[in-house]
Design a protein around this motif. Structure first.
Motif, PDB file in Angstrom:
ATOM      1  N   UNK A 160      22.033  43.767  31.638  1.00  0.00           N
ATOM      2  CA  UNK A 160      21.455  42.604  30.946  1.00  0.00           C
ATOM      3  C   UNK A 160      22.527  41.598  30.568  1.00  0.00           C
ATOM      4  N   UNK A 161      23.788  42.035  30.425  1.00  0.00           N
ATOM      5  CA  UNK A 161      24.881  41.160  30.027  1.00  0.00           C
ATOM      6  C   UNK A 161      25.401  40.320  31.191  1.00  0.00           C
ATOM      7  N   UNK A 162      24.934  40.610  32.414  1.00  0.00           N
ATOM      8  CA  UNK A 162      25.428  39.927  33.598  1.00  0.00           C
ATOM      9  C   UNK A 162      24.499  38.778  33.980  1.00  0.00           C
ATOM     10  N   UNK A 163      24.945  37.956  34.915  1.00  0.00           N
ATOM     11  CA  UNK A 163      24.140  36.811  35.336  1.00  0.00           C
ATOM     12  C   UNK A 163      22.958  37.207  36.201  1.00  0.00           C
ATOM     13  N   UNK A 164      23.038  38.376  36.865  1.00  0.00           N
ATOM     14  CA  UNK A 164      21.937  38.858  37.697  1.00  0.00           C
ATOM     15  C   UNK A 164      21.543  40.268  37.247  1.00  0.00           C
ATOM     16  N   UNK A 165      20.815  40.373  36.148  1.00  0.00           N
ATOM     17  CA  UNK A 165      20.463  41.695  35.629  1.00  0.00           C
ATOM     18  C   UNK A 165      19.520  42.452  36.564  1.00  0.00           C
ATOM     19  N   UNK A 166      19.524  43.753  36.443  1.00  0.00           N
ATOM     20  CA  UNK A 166      18.629  44.619  37.192  1.00  0.00           C
ATOM     21  C   UNK A 166      17.442  45.006  36.314  1.00  0.00           C
ATOM     22  N   UNK A 167      16.381  45.485  36.958  1.00  0.00           N
ATOM     23  CA  UNK A 167      15.163  45.884  36.260  1.00  0.00           C
ATOM     24  C   UNK A 167      14.736  47.255  36.765  1.00  0.00           C
ATOM     25  N   UNK A 168      13.874  47.921  36.019  1.00  0.00           N
ATOM     26  CA  UNK A 168      13.400  49.227  36.475  1.00  0.00           C
ATOM     27  C   UNK A 168      11.970  49.468  36.017  1.00  0.00           C
ATOM     28  N   UNK A 205       5.216  35.023  26.224  1.00  0.00           N
ATOM     29  CA  UNK A 205       6.611  34.739  26.551  1.00  0.00           C
ATOM     30  C   UNK A 205       6.964  33.263  26.425  1.00  0.00           C
ATOM     31  N   UNK A 206       5.965  32.386  26.457  1.00  0.00           N
ATOM     32  CA  UNK A 206       6.258  30.952  26.412  1.00  0.00           C
ATOM     33  C   UNK A 206       6.584  30.458  25.006  1.00  0.00           C
ATOM     34  N   UNK A 207       6.332  31.263  23.981  1.00  0.00           N
ATOM     35  CA  UNK A 207       6.515  30.809  22.611  1.00  0.00           C
ATOM     36  C   UNK A 207       7.755  31.410  21.948  1.00  0.00           C
ATOM     37  N   UNK A 208       8.597  32.055  22.743  1.00  0.00           N
ATOM     38  CA  UNK A 208       9.917  32.424  22.231  1.00  0.00           C
ATOM     39  C   UNK A 208      10.790  31.181  22.196  1.00  0.00           C
ATOM     40  N   UNK A 209      11.826  31.202  21.380  1.00  0.00           N
ATOM     41  CA  UNK A 209      12.775  30.089  21.378  1.00  0.00           C
ATOM     42  C   UNK A 209      13.492  30.025  22.717  1.00  0.00           C
ATOM     43  N   UNK A 210      14.036  28.870  23.029  1.00  0.00           N
ATOM     44  CA  UNK A 210      14.566  28.616  24.371  1.00  0.00           C
ATOM     45  C   UNK A 210      15.550  29.694  24.839  1.00  0.00           C
ATOM     46  N   UNK A 211      16.461  30.108  23.976  1.00  0.00           N
ATOM     47  CA  UNK A 211      17.481  31.090  24.389  1.00  0.00           C
ATOM     48  C   UNK A 211      17.299  32.444  23.693  1.00  0.00           C
ATOM     49  N   UNK A 212      16.132  32.661  23.093  1.00  0.00           N
ATOM     50  CA  UNK A 212      15.911  33.883  22.315  1.00  0.00           C
ATOM     51  C   UNK A 212      15.945  35.148  23.180  1.00  0.00           C
ATOM     52  N   UNK A 213      15.546  35.019  24.455  1.00  0.00           N
ATOM     53  CA  UNK A 213      15.495  36.184  25.346  1.00  0.00           C
ATOM     54  C   UNK A 213      16.713  36.297  26.252  1.00  0.00           C
ATOM     55  N   UNK A 214      17.630  35.369  26.154  1.00  0.00           N
ATOM     56  CA  UNK A 214      18.762  35.335  27.073  1.00  0.00           C
ATOM     57  C   UNK A 214      19.617  36.589  26.951  1.00  0.00           C
ATOM     58  N   UNK A 263      14.502  30.593  28.520  1.00  0.00           N
ATOM     59  CA  UNK A 263      15.530  30.894  29.506  1.00  0.00           C
ATOM     60  C   UNK A 263      15.876  32.376  29.538  1.00  0.00           C
ATOM     61  N   UNK A 264      16.256  32.838  30.730  1.00  0.00           N
ATOM     62  CA  UNK A 264      16.787  34.174  30.930  1.00  0.00           C
ATOM     63  C   UNK A 264      18.296  34.046  31.106  1.00  0.00           C
ATOM     64  N   UNK A 265      18.916  34.955  31.798  1.00  0.00           N
ATOM     65  CA  UNK A 265      18.284  36.082  32.485  1.00  0.00           C
ATOM     66  C   UNK A 265      17.933  37.212  31.525  1.00  0.00           C
ATOM     67  N   UNK A 266      17.015  38.085  31.987  1.00  0.00           N
ATOM     68  CA  UNK A 266      16.610  39.240  31.198  1.00  0.00           C
ATOM     69  C   UNK A 266      16.592  40.475  32.090  1.00  0.00           C
ATOM     70  N   UNK A 267      16.703  41.606  31.448  1.00  0.00           N
ATOM     71  CA  UNK A 267      16.504  42.889  32.137  1.00  0.00           C
ATOM     72  C   UNK A 267      15.197  43.465  31.623  1.00  0.00           C
ATOM     73  N   UNK A 268      14.300  43.848  32.535  1.00  0.00           N
ATOM     74  CA  UNK A 268      12.961  44.292  32.155  1.00  0.00           C
ATOM     75  C   UNK A 268      12.766  45.746  32.570  1.00  0.00           C
ATOM     76  N   UNK A 269      12.210  46.531  31.665  1.00  0.00           N
ATOM     77  CA  UNK A 269      11.895  47.940  31.957  1.00  0.00           C
ATOM     78  C   UNK A 269      10.479  48.230  31.504  1.00  0.00           C
ATOM     79  N   UNK A 270       9.745  48.958  32.339  1.00  0.00           N
ATOM     80  CA  UNK A 270       8.369  49.307  32.000  1.00  0.00           C
ATOM     81  C   UNK A 270       7.993  50.666  32.540  1.00  0.00           C
TER      82      UNK A 270
END
Length: 515
Positions: A160-168, A205-214, A263-270
């Motif tokens: 998640x700390x990188x510019x191209x995070x991975x997901x699972x 997801x649209x109502x988070x602050x601009x960089x809140x999920x970065x 804005x992202x990037x984000x790492x997503x897990x589900x």
């Protein structure tokens, strides 16, 4: 003398010489263009004779009607009520602005490592056999079994700390422990850098602050209940940004279009039990299949017994968790360059090789990133940008961890059906036979008839088993066509990966040229 009391966040009180104002339910900080409150007003000497109304204090027409009705109801002059309301609105405005400043300051706060914590985390990241020690420490934190999956998931969360995070996405039957594994690994990530979601709406997801999920880790406990947000999630994963246009009331009540951008990037897990439904999201993710073997069941039950008997050292588990969280806090964003990338190739058996190849290269970069304190920093001669380089050891580690993933990516069968088929092979091998019937397998495996028929139909369609008629009983039996096909597929993947390593090791001048 006026008195404004906000000690109870759900019941504000404002008192003048004549009136008591009660603001019930508190005050929301969302939408500064309005101030909707629920008011209860009474004369000081008669608290039971009160006037109640829900009103937007920024709507002048509504306020004027409210003043007249309140004056008539309480038999108080309108000028005194207007003056009291003006002071009350000013107090509420100041209080709301203070709340907003407080929230922003809380979000901006970062956990500051003490000298001791920083030294311990740094020593750990500089130690030899870092990945093996990390995996062992994950086990000490209370994650039972799942040796390969737990390290893979921890490294994916690190990305998640990188510019191209991975997901699972974790797959497994109900009660197999997929959510437990995800939540336990997530506890090893600092709380301020992860977001756990259980209930989601289409516009969440649209109502988070601009960089809140970065650079945050987003955890979804059950993908089956998150259908509405799968599209914005895919956009965040791929484009690293989502935007939605909404209409808001401007000055004078006129509509005004506003773009909401997160804005992202984000790492997503589900987690999910349904492997085939989320194909678009699965293509962007590593697919983690939970270990549902009897050996894993025994490990978990033994841990439960030891915990119940007071034989588990909880303090040691908490120390392991804290160290891994501090390790995550110590890692800093830095560019990774893989000088061996041109020599890497995937096994031909892998399906959808383009996206899988991108994931493979990114995972190698994550391992390099995790070893950043063991890599010499270099600088681009043209841009001056700092970076670290991937080593052959990083690639070997990645190959070892990803072999099960690449094997799944090369398999015609989904995870549940493959697990059933391999269990069936083991059963027949122990039995010393090649034929089986549905009734026999249902009894032996204690599996539902509908589930068994689904497995059998897919295996017949893909040509893994064939149906034979038993002349004696006039019923159908089944036979596995090739008991070694999965082992042969695994060997072909191992050979392809080993060939790449051998080819790179033969390029002795490579490291000198790239450095």
């Amino acid at each position: 003398m006026n008195d404004f009391d906000t000690s109870n966040p759900n019941h504000f009180k404002y008192t003048t010489e004549l009136l008591d104002f009660h603001i019930l339910g508190g005050l929301t900080t969302f939408g500064l263009d309005r101030m909707r409150v629920t008011l209860k007003v009474n004369r000081i000497e008669d608290e039971f004779h009160a006037y109640r109304n829900n009103i937007d204090l920024y709507n002048a027409n509504s306020v004027e009607k409210f003043v007249r009705k309140l004056a008539e109801f309480l038999e108080v002059g309108t000028s005194k009520i207007r003056r009291a309301l003006q002071v009350l609105i000013a107090e509420l405005e100041n209080y709301r602005l203070e709340l907003l400043d407080q929230v922003e300051n809380e979000e901006a706060e970062e956990y500051l490592l003490s000298k001791k914590e920083r030294r311990s985390a740094s020593d750990f990241l500089k130690s030899k056999n870092l990945l093996e020690k990390t995996n062992k420490l994950i086990g000490q934190s209370g994650v039972i079994g799942e040796d390969g999956n737990r390290l893979l998931m921890y490294l994916i969360f690190t990305s998640r700390k990188m510019n191209n995070p991975l997901n699972c996405i974790s797959f497994g039957s109900s009660g197999s422990g997929k959510t437990h594994l995800q939540s336990k690994i997530a506890e090893l990530i600092p709380e301020e850098e992860r977001l756990s979601l259980t209930s989601l709406s289409a516009n969440s997801f649209y109502y988070f602050k601009r960089t809140e999920l970065k650079h945050k880790l987003i955890l979804i406990e059950d993908l089956d209940g998150a259908d509405d947000v799968l599209y914005p999630l895919r956009e965040l994963q791929t484009k690293k940004k989502i935007t939605k246009s909404v209409v808001q009331k401007g000055i004078g009540g006129q509509g005004k279009t506003k773009n909401l951008t997160v804005e992202g990037p984000v790492s997503v897990a589900g987690c999910t039990t349904q492997e085939s439904i989320y194909e678009d999201n699965a293509n962007r993710s590593f697919l983690i299949h939970i270990d549902e073997s009897e050996e894993q069941d025994e490990k978990i039950m033994m841990y439960q017994r030891q915990l119940s008997a007071g034989k588990i050292d909880i303090e040691e588990e908490l120390k392991a968790e804290e160290l891994l969280r501090n390790v995550q806090r110590l890692l800093k964003p830095i560019k990774v360059i893989n000088p061996y990338a041109l020599y890497l190739s995937l096994p031909r058996a892998v399906f959808k090789p383009r996206r899988t190849n991108a994931h493979y290269l990114q995972f190698i970069e994550v391992i390099t990133f995790y070893h950043q304190l063991q890599r010499a920093s270099k600088f681009d001669l043209q841009t001056g940008e700092e970076y670290i380089e991937t080593t052959l050891e990083d690639i070997k580690y990645a190959n070892e961890i990803l072999k099960p993933i690449l094997l799944r990516k090369s398999d015609n069968l989904n995870g549940a059906t493959r697990n059933y088929l391999e269990k069936l092979k083991t059963y027949l091998d122990n039995k010393g036979d090649t034929l089986f019937t549905n009734r026999e397998i249902r009894k032996e495996f204690r599996i539902a008839e509908s589930t068994l028929r689904r497995y059998q139909l897919l295996l017949l369609q893909e040509g893994y088993i064939k149906r034979r008629k038993d002349i004696d009983s006039d019923s159908f039996a089944y036979e596995i066509i090739d008991a070694n096909e999965f082992q042969e597929l695994e060997n072909s993947i191992n050979s392809a990966l080993n060939f790449c390593i051998e080819k790179m090791e033969a390029q002795t001048p490579l490291s000198k040229e790239t450095k």
